[in-house]
Design a protein around this motif. Structure first.
Motif, PDB file in Angstrom:
ATOM      1  N   TYR A  70       0.820  -1.214   0.000  1.00  0.00           N
ATOM      2  CA  TYR A  70       0.000   0.000   0.000  1.00  0.00           C
ATOM      3  C   TYR A  70       0.850   1.258   0.000  1.00  0.00           C
ATOM      4  CZ  TYR A  70       0.463  -1.768   4.789  1.00  0.00           C
ATOM      5  OH  TYR A  70       0.951  -2.313   5.933  1.00  0.00           O
ATOM      6  N   TYR A  71       2.081   1.165   0.466  1.00  0.00           N
ATOM      7  CA  TYR A  71       2.966   2.334   0.397  1.00  0.00           C
ATOM      8  C   TYR A  71       3.582   2.474  -0.995  1.00  0.00           C
ATOM      9  CZ  TYR A  71       2.699   2.354   5.463  1.00  0.00           C
ATOM     10  OH  TYR A  71       2.252   2.381   6.737  1.00  0.00           O
ATOM     11  N   ASP A 100       2.182   1.824  -3.710  1.00  0.00           N
ATOM     12  CA  ASP A 100       1.186   2.393  -4.610  1.00  0.00           C
ATOM     13  C   ASP A 100       0.889   3.846  -4.294  1.00  0.00           C
ATOM     14  OD1 ASP A 100       1.052  -0.009  -5.822  1.00  0.00           O
ATOM     15  OD2 ASP A 100      -0.738  -0.700  -4.752  1.00  0.00           O
ATOM     16  N   ASP A 101       1.234   4.265  -3.091  1.00  0.00           N
ATOM     17  CA  ASP A 101       0.864   5.601  -2.666  1.00  0.00           C
ATOM     18  C   ASP A 101       1.957   6.223  -1.790  1.00  0.00           C
ATOM     19  OD1 ASP A 101      -0.315   7.920  -1.913  1.00  0.00           O
ATOM     20  OD2 ASP A 101      -2.054   7.013  -0.922  1.00  0.00           O
ATOM     21  N   LEU A 137       1.135   8.320   1.115  1.00  0.00           N
ATOM     22  CA  LEU A 137       0.812   7.626   2.363  1.00  0.00           C
ATOM     23  C   LEU A 137       2.100   7.380   3.149  1.00  0.00           C
ATOM     24  CD1 LEU A 137      -1.493   6.263   3.934  1.00  0.00           C
ATOM     25  CD2 LEU A 137      -1.036   4.173   2.650  1.00  0.00           C
ATOM     26  N   ARG A 172       9.143   2.334  -6.959  1.00  0.00           N
ATOM     27  CA  ARG A 172       8.305   2.770  -8.082  1.00  0.00           C
ATOM     28  C   ARG A 172       9.114   3.127  -9.306  1.00  0.00           C
ATOM     29  NH1 ARG A 172       2.989   4.926  -7.149  1.00  0.00           N
ATOM     30  NH2 ARG A 172       3.409   6.599  -8.599  1.00  0.00           N
TER      31      ARG A 172
END
Lengths: 148, 148
Positions: free
Chosen positions: A60-61, A63-64, A67, B117
């Motif tokens: 989840y980090y 992807d964001d 956050l 990323r």
């Protein structure tokens, strides 16, 4: 110069290696990535450093990042708990890319093309039966390509 | 620990640096990648090692490693001639990805998410005006994340 001559010894991990131990190996030895081998010393997968990092960072980090920005340092321990008690097999990325593996007769240019395509700063050199004979790092390869 | 504290000095190149010199810098200092800055020391792009390698390898070999396989060693000099007389600006990849640049207040987790990323084993730390203040490498970050 062929891949077989350029290849050097390189630490390997297995699918059953504790994931935390694998990450520490990378960090402690400043490796550009990890080679995962099976019980017969054949490369199963090759992970770039950023893929090892990906194993540690909760999805989840990834992807964001916004956050991630709000997480304070008190949560820093969460990183390693992502890995704790799990093996390399359990945290491997789902996505399997073209593995940067070449035969000992591969040329310098072939090694380079394979690293570029796989976005991986290391390539495994394996015999025709798949057995790992050594690893060529991007640094080692560049040294050779730029030598005059 | 924040990015500003983790960031260390790191060699940079400019868009006008000869491409060959940039590649040699990476190879000689075993850097995980290169930070390209503009005349005001703001990161313009950040290249993973494999992207620097990509600048050297002719495109037709990247697309077809089988072609690279048949190139003999007599052609080895072609590598560096790809770069000769050209600047970093002229050989930069067309594709511009999310740049791994963070502010000094970024958390360790944010740094990690940004590297994951961007698939880049280094991240630039820049002030709010965009000026480079330092670089965090994947190795440096992992050392921090895995420290207990």
């Amino acid at each position: 110069m062929r891949a077989g001559e350029l290849a050097a010894e390189f630490p390997v991990v297995s699918l059953d290696t504790p994931a935390l131990e694998a990450a520490k190996l990378l960090a402690d030895q400043n490796l550009p990535g990890l080679v995962v081998v099976d019980e017969r010393n054949r490369p199963v997968t090759i992970l770039a450093g950023t893929q090892v990092l990906r194993m540690i960072v909760p999805v989840y980090y990834q992807d964001d990042p916004a956050l991630a920005r709000v997480i304070d340092e008190a949560s820093a321990d969460h990183f390693t708990t992502e890995l704790e008690g799990r093996t390399v097999r359990e945290v491997l990325p789902d996505e399997w890319r073209d593995l940067p593996v070449v035969e000992p007769v591969a040329t310098v240019l072939e090694l380079a093309a394979v690293m570029v395509r796989s976005h991986c700063p290391l390539a495994a050199v394996a015999d025709t039966d798949g057995t790992l004979t050594g690893v060529v790092t991007l640094d080692g390869l560049l040294d050779r390509m730029l030598a005059r």
